[in-house]
Scaffold this active site. Structure first.
Site, PDB file in Angstrom:
ATOM      1  N   LEU A  40       0.821  -1.208   0.000  1.00 49.31           N
ATOM      2  CA  LEU A  40       0.000   0.000   0.000  1.00 49.31           C
ATOM      3  C   LEU A  40       0.857   1.260   0.000  1.00 49.31           C
ATOM      4  CD1 LEU A  40      -2.814   1.304   0.191  1.00 49.31           C
ATOM      5  CD2 LEU A  40      -2.596   1.174   2.698  1.00 49.31           C
ATOM      6  N   ASP A  41       0.654   2.102  -1.022  1.00 46.74           N
ATOM      7  CA  ASP A  41       1.306   3.412  -1.130  1.00 46.74           C
ATOM      8  C   ASP A  41       2.832   3.326  -1.086  1.00 46.74           C
ATOM      9  OD1 ASP A  41      -1.188   4.633  -1.253  1.00 46.74           O
ATOM     10  OD2 ASP A  41      -1.306   4.931   0.911  1.00 46.74           O
ATOM     11  N   GLU A  42       3.395   2.239  -1.585  1.00 44.10           N
ATOM     12  CA  GLU A  42       4.845   2.077  -1.555  1.00 44.10           C
ATOM     13  C   GLU A  42       5.440   1.788  -2.935  1.00 44.10           C
ATOM     14  OE1 GLU A  42       6.472  -0.437   1.419  1.00 44.10           O
ATOM     15  OE2 GLU A  42       5.329   0.459   3.055  1.00 44.10           O
TER      16      GLU A  42
END
Length: 291
Positions: free
Chosen positions: A234-236
């Site tokens: 997530l969001d990486e």
């Protein structure tokens, strides 16, 4: 004696070639030499060797009368000799794009406006919404709107529908234009390097939900937005573009949201444009951007 008829000429095409491979001597010479031997003209050239990853990256624009097949044939010996990962496309060709949205309209409106009026090199072939709220905006711009509701119970079915749309519409790029759903690891793998997200925070700070509220709670002095490729983490995913705006203690959460939306629009637009122009090359969990 009559003159022989003139041989028909092929109009030149401007191509964009991107390459990544293990770094070493002779890479540029092998590519440019093959093009020079054909009489092709390089109009733009950018390169970068990364000592950390040991990889070399090259982006060329070249004017040629060759077909794509002829260019690939001329360059294949170099591709093979240096174990290159490569892509060849026509400069300015509009990339077939699917936009995924929820309820926030600002990124959707911005991308559709830029496609219509500012030369954004994308061809938006559809808009997918997990809510019906933005169907009228899609209709205004003449884009098909596909309602694909998502609940915890129907998530797998919804993602199957997304896969079907990607296949049916021959989609090359998926943009999460404030699509407030987390994609499964399987879908992220299936579309690796082809999904761009806008996160309303300057990552790696304030991941996940309500980042402006998180930022306000921490009393930050700058807020930002991050556009990145989507991965199962997530969001990486690899970051393409980021931007920030200064704020102060007088700003409420609603103020941060309003200011942040402007940053989000511009940040996502740059990331989408650079991807569509083949200016973004993946370098592990990072990116190389040739602007």
């Amino acid at each position: 004696m009559t003159d022989a008829p003139a041989r028909p000429t092929t109009s030149p095409t401007e191509w964009v070639l991107t390459i990544s491979c293990p770094d070493g001597p002779g890479i540029v010479s092998a590519i440019t030499g093959a093009l020079a031997a054909r009489g092709d003209n390089i109009t733009e050239s950018q390169q970068f060797g990364d000592p950390a990853s040991g990889l070399f990256f090259l982006r060329l624009q070249v004017v040629s009368t060759a077909t794509r097949e002829e260019l690939v044939a001329a360059l294949t010996p170099a591709f093979d000799a240096f174990a290159m990962t490569w892509n060849l496309d026509v400069v300015g060709r509009r990339m077939r794009t699917l936009l995924l949205v929820s309820k926030a309209a600002h990124c959707l409106v911005d991308l559709l406006y830029r496609e219509r009026s500012q030369g954004m090199p994308i061809d938006v072939v559809g808009v997918v919404g997990n809510h019906p709220d933005l169907a009228d905006i899609a209709a205004f711009y003449g884009k098909p709107f596909h309602r694909v509701p998502v609940t915890q119970a129907t998530k797998a079915e919804a993602e199957d529908r997304l896969r079907a749309l990607v296949a049916e519409l021959d989609v090359e790029l998926v943009v999460l234009a404030r699509y407030m759903q987390i994609l499964s690891d399987d879908l992220c793998r299936d579309l690796s390097g082809r999904i761009i997200n806008i996160h309303h925070s300057f990552l790696p700070s304030f991941k996940g939900a309500r980042p402006y509220a998180q930022a306000h709670d921490r009393g930050v002095k700058i807020i930002g937005a991050t556009s990145h490729y989507v991965t199962g983490d997530l969001d990486e995913g690899p970051i393409i573009e980021q931007d920030v705006e200064r704020v102060d203690h007088s700003r409420a959460v609603a103020d941060l949201v309003a200011i942040g939306e402007d940053v989000e629009r511009a940040t996502l637009a740059r990331a989408v444009r650079w991807h569509a122009e083949h200016r973004v090359l993946l370098n592990g969990h990072r990116t190389v951007i040739f602007r």
